[in-house]
Motif scaffolding. Structure first.
Motif, PDB file in Angstrom:
ATOM      1  N   ALA A 275       0.851  -1.195   0.000  1.00  0.00           N
ATOM      2  CA  ALA A 275       0.000   0.000   0.000  1.00  0.00           C
ATOM      3  C   ALA A 275       0.880   1.236   0.000  1.00  0.00           C
ATOM      4  O   ALA A 275       2.011   1.221   0.484  1.00  0.00           O
ATOM      5  CB  ALA A 275      -0.926   0.014   1.216  1.00  0.00           C
ATOM      6  N   GLY A 276       0.339   2.316  -0.540  1.00  0.00           N
ATOM      7  CA  GLY A 276       1.065   3.574  -0.566  1.00  0.00           C
ATOM      8  C   GLY A 276       2.020   3.666  -1.742  1.00  0.00           C
ATOM      9  O   GLY A 276       1.804   3.050  -2.794  1.00  0.00           O
ATOM     10  N   HIS A 277       3.096   4.432  -1.556  1.00  0.00           N
ATOM     11  CA  HIS A 277       4.066   4.671  -2.628  1.00  0.00           C
ATOM     12  C   HIS A 277       5.474   4.532  -2.069  1.00  0.00           C
ATOM     13  O   HIS A 277       5.741   4.868  -0.918  1.00  0.00           O
ATOM     14  CB  HIS A 277       3.895   6.084  -3.203  1.00  0.00           C
ATOM     15  CG  HIS A 277       2.527   6.366  -3.731  1.00  0.00           C
ATOM     16  ND1 HIS A 277       2.163   6.106  -5.027  1.00  0.00           N
ATOM     17  CD2 HIS A 277       1.427   6.882  -3.118  1.00  0.00           C
ATOM     18  CE1 HIS A 277       0.895   6.445  -5.206  1.00  0.00           C
ATOM     19  NE2 HIS A 277       0.433   6.916  -4.063  1.00  0.00           N
TER      20      HIS A 277
ATOM     21  N   MET B  41      -2.654  -1.130  -3.107  1.00  0.00           N
ATOM     22  CA  MET B  41      -3.828  -0.457  -2.539  1.00  0.00           C
ATOM     23  C   MET B  41      -3.497   0.972  -2.146  1.00  0.00           C
ATOM     24  O   MET B  41      -2.373   1.281  -1.753  1.00  0.00           O
ATOM     25  CB  MET B  41      -4.321  -1.212  -1.299  1.00  0.00           C
ATOM     26  CG  MET B  41      -5.149  -2.442  -1.616  1.00  0.00           C
ATOM     27  SD  MET B  41      -6.737  -2.054  -2.409  1.00  0.00           S
ATOM     28  CE  MET B  41      -7.562  -1.159  -1.092  1.00  0.00           C
ATOM     29  N   GLN B  42      -4.529   1.821  -2.256  1.00  0.00           N
ATOM     30  CA  GLN B  42      -4.445   3.206  -1.793  1.00  0.00           C
ATOM     31  C   GLN B  42      -5.712   3.493  -0.983  1.00  0.00           C
ATOM     32  O   GLN B  42      -6.782   2.984  -1.307  1.00  0.00           O
ATOM     33  CB  GLN B  42      -4.369   4.189  -2.965  1.00  0.00           C
ATOM     34  CG  GLN B  42      -3.291   3.859  -3.988  1.00  0.00           C
ATOM     35  CD  GLN B  42      -1.894   3.920  -3.426  1.00  0.00           C
ATOM     36  OE1 GLN B  42      -1.572   4.796  -2.629  1.00  0.00           O
ATOM     37  NE2 GLN B  42      -1.051   2.982  -3.840  1.00  0.00           N
TER      38      GLN B  42
ATOM     39  N   ALA C 148      -7.649   6.980   0.658  1.00  0.00           N
ATOM     40  CA  ALA C 148      -7.571   8.433   0.613  1.00  0.00           C
ATOM     41  C   ALA C 148      -7.467   9.083   1.984  1.00  0.00           C
ATOM     42  O   ALA C 148      -6.753  10.073   2.159  1.00  0.00           O
ATOM     43  CB  ALA C 148      -8.789   8.989  -0.129  1.00  0.00           C
ATOM     44  N   VAL C 149      -8.155   8.561   2.994  1.00  0.00           N
ATOM     45  CA  VAL C 149      -8.228   9.239   4.293  1.00  0.00           C
ATOM     46  C   VAL C 149      -7.029   8.877   5.172  1.00  0.00           C
ATOM     47  O   VAL C 149      -6.342   9.745   5.713  1.00  0.00           O
ATOM     48  CB  VAL C 149      -9.553   8.915   5.015  1.00  0.00           C
ATOM     49  CG1 VAL C 149      -9.604   9.596   6.377  1.00  0.00           C
ATOM     50  CG2 VAL C 149     -10.729   9.356   4.155  1.00  0.00           C
ATOM     51  N   THR C 150      -6.756   7.591   5.319  1.00  0.00           N
ATOM     52  CA  THR C 150      -5.678   7.155   6.207  1.00  0.00           C
ATOM     53  C   THR C 150      -4.315   7.087   5.504  1.00  0.00           C
ATOM     54  O   THR C 150      -3.286   6.991   6.171  1.00  0.00           O
ATOM     55  CB  THR C 150      -6.005   5.780   6.818  1.00  0.00           C
ATOM     56  OG1 THR C 150      -6.415   4.887   5.761  1.00  0.00           O
ATOM     57  CG2 THR C 150      -7.142   5.906   7.828  1.00  0.00           C
ATOM     58  N   GLU C 151      -4.308   7.113   4.181  1.00  0.00           N
ATOM     59  CA  GLU C 151      -3.073   7.160   3.388  1.00  0.00           C
ATOM     60  C   GLU C 151      -2.028   6.132   3.854  1.00  0.00           C
ATOM     61  O   GLU C 151      -0.862   6.462   4.088  1.00  0.00           O
ATOM     62  CB  GLU C 151      -2.463   8.561   3.441  1.00  0.00           C
ATOM     63  CG  GLU C 151      -3.376   9.645   2.905  1.00  0.00           C
ATOM     64  CD  GLU C 151      -2.786  11.042   3.064  1.00  0.00           C
ATOM     65  OE1 GLU C 151      -1.625  11.164   3.518  1.00  0.00           O
ATOM     66  OE2 GLU C 151      -3.481  12.015   2.727  1.00  0.00           O
TER      67      GLU C 151
ATOM     68  N   LEU D 260       7.294  -2.338   7.056  1.00  0.00           N
ATOM     69  CA  LEU D 260       7.222  -0.943   7.458  1.00  0.00           C
ATOM     70  C   LEU D 260       5.795  -0.476   7.217  1.00  0.00           C
ATOM     71  O   LEU D 260       5.261  -0.640   6.109  1.00  0.00           O
ATOM     72  CB  LEU D 260       8.204  -0.100   6.653  1.00  0.00           C
ATOM     73  CG  LEU D 260       8.125   1.415   6.847  1.00  0.00           C
ATOM     74  CD1 LEU D 260       8.495   1.825   8.263  1.00  0.00           C
ATOM     75  CD2 LEU D 260       9.027   2.133   5.829  1.00  0.00           C
ATOM     76  N   VAL D 261       5.182   0.092   8.245  1.00  0.00           N
ATOM     77  CA  VAL D 261       3.776   0.497   8.177  1.00  0.00           C
ATOM     78  C   VAL D 261       3.654   1.937   8.669  1.00  0.00           C
ATOM     79  O   VAL D 261       4.217   2.297   9.705  1.00  0.00           O
ATOM     80  CB  VAL D 261       2.893  -0.430   9.042  1.00  0.00           C
ATOM     81  CG1 VAL D 261       1.441   0.010   9.001  1.00  0.00           C
ATOM     82  CG2 VAL D 261       3.016  -1.881   8.576  1.00  0.00           C
TER      83      VAL D 261
END
Length: 288
Positions: free
Chosen positions: A162-164, A172-173, A175-178, A247-248
């Motif tokens: 998730a993320g970049h 996965m992305q 929008a709110v919790t990024e 890593l989270v």
């Protein structure tokens, strides 16, 4: 955005998880416990299952409900079958991810599809904002080959759940919790930088070997909570002898948390309603 770090985050503290039994008797290391929910908002729980003993995992997780959160299951090794009351079914196999939005309520089961060998994986609970807690349940499987990955010049292998990361967009992305969720495999003597927004709460968990973060050791099977230093721009991980971590990181919701087992809402009244709705069969029935 560049992932070159000029001021890395320090380690606030290093913690061991709690050994617990869950489901029908599965042995789990609960890494992120309820006591850390405010500090690591929007994350509610992280469980790590790792065993080559079938009696530790074979009973699995029979049908149980959720409301108000998302579950992210990542299988490092093994096979687990998912079925839920919204009609979804999928096999979580080695390297795969299942992302489930419980929303207004769903029952699901997660049962092993192996009788021997290693089963290893993680389940992360990600809170939903108040506005989305009663959304329609949603579910998606990602096979291992669908998880974007890359290798750095230093030989570090990264899976972007998730993320970049370094210009790679994750599977996965939100929008709110990024959320940012990376599996990072570092060979001996390597280093890895990851940009993190200053406002994100972040932690890492070492599940192979030992790593260092800003000079502080994070031993095997330990979680490091990363400090929220206002001017820090990310994290730098080094592995003198090699190591592998998840890593989270995520943007905190800063909303009240009311939890009763698998139900996570904002008020006790909403928890009472969740229990009542479940007892009245409004979450549907999970297939056997």
């Amino acid at each position: 955005m560049s992932d070159t770090i000029t001021k890395p985050r320090a380690v606030e503290r290093v913690l061991a998880g709690q050994s617990v039994m869950d489901g029908a008797g599965v042995k789990i290391n609960r890494v992120l416990t309820q006591a850390l929910q405010r500090r690591l908002d929007p994350f509610l729980m992280l469980d790590n299952l790792a065993s080559d003993q079938p009696n530790d995992y074979i009973a699995g997780f029979p049908a149980h409900p959720h409301r108000g959160l998302e579950t992210v299951s990542y299988m490092v090794a093994g096979r687990m079958r998912h079925r839920d009351s919204a009609g979804h079914e999928g096999l979580l196999a080695t390297g795969g991810v299942q992302w489930m939005t419980a929303g207004s309520g769903v029952q699901h089961s997660e049962m092993p599809e192996q009788e021997e060998g290693v089963m290893e994986g993680f389940q992360l609970w990600l809170n939903l904002p108040a506005r989305d807690k009663m959304c329609k349940p949603w579910y998606r499987d990602f096979a291992s080959e669908e998880i974007p990955r890359y290798t750095t010049d230093d030989g570090v292998s990264v899976q972007v759940i998730a993320g970049h990361s370094h210009g790679v967009t994750g599977a996965m992305q939100r929008a709110v919790t990024e959320p940012v969720y990376l599996d990072i495999d570092l060979p001996a003597g390597s280093s890895f930088d990851q940009h993190l927004p200053p406002g994100h709460n972040a932690f890492l968990y070492a599940f192979r070997g030992e790593v260092q973060v800003d000079g502080k050791s994070v031993p095997n099977q330990r979680m490091a909570i990363l400090a929220n230093t206002p001017d820090a721009d990310g994290v730098r991980i080094t592995a003198p002898a090699g190591g592998r971590v998840i890593l989270v990181a995520g943007k905190p919701l800063n909303e009240p948390i009311a939890q009763y087992g698998p139900f996570v809402m904002n008020t006790q009244a909403e928890i009472y309603q969740a229990v009542q709705d479940f007892r009245e069969g409004k979450f549907g029935q999970t297939a056997a």
